[in-house]
Motif scaffolding. Structure first.
Motif, short mmCIF file in Angstrom:
data_model
loop_
_atom_site.label_atom_id
_atom_site.label_comp_id
_atom_site.label_asym_id
_atom_site.label_seq_id
_atom_site.Cartn_x
_atom_site.Cartn_y
_atom_site.Cartn_z
N MET A 40 0.82 -1.20 0.00
CA MET A 40 0.00 0.00 0.00
C MET A 40 0.86 1.27 0.00
O MET A 40 0.62 2.19 -0.77
N PHE A 41 1.87 1.29 0.86
CA PHE A 41 2.68 2.50 0.98
C PHE A 41 3.70 2.65 -0.15
O PHE A 41 4.16 3.75 -0.41
N LEU A 42 4.04 1.55 -0.80
CA LEU A 42 4.94 1.62 -1.96
C LEU A 42 4.11 1.76 -3.23
O LEU A 42 4.27 1.01 -4.20
N SER A 43 3.20 2.72 -3.23
CA SER A 43 2.32 2.97 -4.35
C SER A 43 1.87 4.41 -4.30
O SER A 43 2.22 5.17 -3.39
N ALA A 50 -3.75 3.11 -23.74
CA ALA A 50 -2.64 2.16 -23.86
C ALA A 50 -2.07 1.83 -22.48
O ALA A 50 -1.78 0.67 -22.17
N ASP A 51 -1.93 2.86 -21.66
CA ASP A 51 -1.41 2.67 -20.30
C ASP A 51 -2.40 1.88 -19.46
O ASP A 51 -2.03 0.99 -18.69
N VAL A 52 -3.70 2.20 -19.60
CA VAL A 52 -4.74 1.51 -18.83
C VAL A 52 -4.77 0.02 -19.18
O VAL A 52 -4.74 -0.85 -18.29
N TRP A 53 -4.80 -0.29 -20.47
CA TRP A 53 -4.87 -1.70 -20.88
C TRP A 53 -3.60 -2.46 -20.53
O TRP A 53 -3.66 -3.66 -20.21
N MET A 54 -2.46 -1.78 -20.57
CA MET A 54 -1.22 -2.45 -20.19
C MET A 54 -1.26 -2.89 -18.73
O MET A 54 -0.93 -4.04 -18.41
N HIS A 55 -1.70 -1.99 -17.86
CA HIS A 55 -1.74 -2.34 -16.44
C HIS A 55 -2.83 -3.37 -16.14
O HIS A 55 -2.65 -4.24 -15.28
N LEU A 56 -3.96 -3.29 -16.83
CA LEU A 56 -4.98 -4.32 -16.66
C LEU A 56 -4.47 -5.68 -17.15
O LEU A 56 -4.78 -6.72 -16.55
N GLY A 57 -3.69 -5.66 -18.23
CA GLY A 57 -3.10 -6.91 -18.72
C GLY A 57 -2.14 -7.51 -17.71
O GLY A 57 -2.12 -8.74 -17.51
N PHE A 58 -1.32 -6.66 -17.09
CA PHE A 58 -0.42 -7.14 -16.04
C PHE A 58 -1.21 -7.80 -14.91
O PHE A 58 -0.84 -8.87 -14.41
N LEU A 59 -2.30 -7.15 -14.51
CA LEU A 59 -3.12 -7.69 -13.42
C LEU A 59 -3.76 -9.01 -13.80
O LEU A 59 -3.81 -9.95 -12.98
N ALA A 60 -4.25 -9.11 -15.03
CA ALA A 60 -4.89 -10.36 -15.48
C ALA A 60 -3.89 -11.50 -15.49
O ALA A 60 -4.19 -12.62 -15.03
N ALA A 87 7.40 0.95 -7.19
CA ALA A 87 5.97 0.95 -7.49
C ALA A 87 5.68 0.44 -8.89
O ALA A 87 4.61 -0.14 -9.14
N ARG A 88 6.61 0.59 -9.81
CA ARG A 88 6.40 0.11 -11.18
C ARG A 88 6.18 -1.39 -11.23
O ARG A 88 5.55 -1.91 -12.15
N PHE A 89 6.70 -2.12 -10.24
CA PHE A 89 6.58 -3.59 -10.21
C PHE A 89 5.58 -4.06 -9.15
O PHE A 89 5.54 -5.24 -8.83
N THR A 103 3.60 9.52 -6.22
CA THR A 103 4.97 9.01 -6.02
C THR A 103 6.03 10.00 -6.51
O THR A 103 7.20 9.86 -6.15
N SER A 104 5.63 10.99 -7.31
CA SER A 104 6.61 11.99 -7.74
C SER A 104 7.08 12.85 -6.58
O SER A 104 8.12 13.51 -6.67
N LEU A 105 6.33 12.85 -5.47
CA LEU A 105 6.73 13.60 -4.28
C LEU A 105 7.46 12.72 -3.27
O LEU A 105 7.88 13.22 -2.22
N SER A 106 7.60 11.44 -3.57
CA SER A 106 8.29 10.51 -2.67
C SER A 106 9.74 10.35 -3.10
O SER A 106 10.18 10.93 -4.10
N ALA A 107 10.46 9.57 -2.34
CA ALA A 107 11.84 9.25 -2.71
C ALA A 107 11.85 8.53 -4.06
O ALA A 107 10.91 7.79 -4.39
N GLY A 108 12.90 8.74 -4.83
CA GLY A 108 12.96 8.17 -6.17
C GLY A 108 12.81 6.67 -6.20
O GLY A 108 12.17 6.12 -7.11
N TRP A 109 13.35 5.98 -5.19
CA TRP A 109 13.29 4.52 -5.20
C TRP A 109 11.87 4.01 -5.00
O TRP A 109 11.53 2.90 -5.44
N VAL A 110 11.00 4.82 -4.35
CA VAL A 110 9.61 4.40 -4.15
C VAL A 110 8.90 4.29 -5.50
O VAL A 110 8.19 3.32 -5.78
N ALA A 111 9.10 5.29 -6.36
CA ALA A 111 8.49 5.25 -7.69
C ALA A 111 9.03 4.08 -8.51
O ALA A 111 8.29 3.45 -9.27
N ASP A 112 10.32 3.77 -8.34
CA ASP A 112 10.92 2.65 -9.08
C ASP A 112 10.31 1.32 -8.64
O ASP A 112 9.98 0.46 -9.47
#
Length: 277
Positions: free
Chosen positions: A202-205, A246-256, A222-224, A211-220
């Motif tokens: 939850m917090f690494l998201s 394109a971004d929406v379907w990509m993330h939904l595909g990852f979830l599926a 969060a991508r995974f 996440t642009s206001l968090s430490a850089g590693w948090v955003a990195d």
């Protein structure tokens, strides 16, 4: 005197075939829904905490949108709502394995596994049941956010995408929770694992904060993060009148894909449970 030998007992194999799978899934899902209706307090408790977060965080941090670099929009409540929906889905699904442990303790699981009940249906019915709860609770959270003044440019399509993202996340972590229950067989271990997994995700998201206001590693990281995949897909579709599909379907595909892998692994956990029973 001759000895009469009893004929060998025929082994009971799980039923196979699509019609059997669907029929067993429906029956087992209805069984869990009836159990939930008998104890509605459990469903209400899963809903109360996300609503508290929505109300408190929405008011306490409403001025966070004024921080330079915040890219989540002009209204923090609108930014927060998809994160709360996905958070509710994560926390609820993390407890899915408790029903399996109850069935083990009462001997129901052993009776099911020695019957012709389809193994896939045993797992999928649990995922469908949890997804139904997520569907209903998501609509309630969105309704409360709307009453508080949140308006979503994505409209009905955005709501449907958020529902799909939340339900895919629910299926994924319900499967993980069920697998942990089958392997650990202990309520305390399951609770510990749930807390160990859900809080960091939850917090690494970007559920609560851009996440642009968090430490850089948090955003990195969060991508995974599967939790972040659901937040990004739901928020992009819900808050934007012209989302980046394109971004929406990509993330939904990852979830599926994530849900399919965990569902398969959880079903295989039945074999481990049976061998060690």
């Amino acid at each position: 005197m001759s000895t009469i030998t009893a004929p060998p007992r025929a082994s009971v194999r799980p039923s196979s075939g699509a019609p059997t799978f669907l029929r067993h899934t429906l029956v087992l899902t209805l069984r869990q829904l009836r159990a939930a209706m008998r104890v509605p307090a459990f469903v209400v408790m899963n809903l109360v905490q996300p609503l508290i977060w929505l109300l408190l965080f929405g008011q306490l941090f409403e001025s966070v949108v004024e921080i330079p670099g915040f890219s989540g929009g002009e209204d923090y409540l609108e930014f927060l709502t998809p994160g709360i929906v996905v958070m509710m889905a994560l926390f609820g699904s993390a407890w899915a394995g408790t029903s399996f442990i109850e069935d083990m303790n009462r001997g129901v699981m052993d009776r099911l596994l020695t019957s012709p009940t389809n193994r896939g249906a045993l797992m999928v019915s649990s995922l469908v049941y949890q997804s139904v709860l997520t569907f209903v609770q998501t609509l309630i959270v969105l309704g409360v956010a709307w009453l508080l003044g949140a308006r979503f440019d994505g409209g009905l399509v955005g709501v449907l995408v958020l529902l799909a993202a939340a339900m895919l996340l629910t299926a994924s972590f319900s499967a993980l929770s069920n697998a942990a229950a089958l392997l650990a067989r202990d309520q305390n271990i399951l609770i510990g694992l749930s807390q160990l997994i859900t809080i960091p995700l939850m917090f690494l998201s970007s559920a609560l904060m851009d996440t642009s206001l968090s430490a850089g590693w948090v955003a990195d990281v969060a991508r995974f993060n599967p939790f972040e995949w659901a937040v990004v897909a739901g928020r992009e579709a819900l808050l934007s009148a012209n989302p980046d599909w394109a971004d929406v379907w990509m993330h939904l595909g990852f979830l599926a894909a994530f849900a399919l892998v965990l569902g398969w692994l959880a079903t295989r956990a039945f074999r481990v449970y049976q061998r060690s029973a």
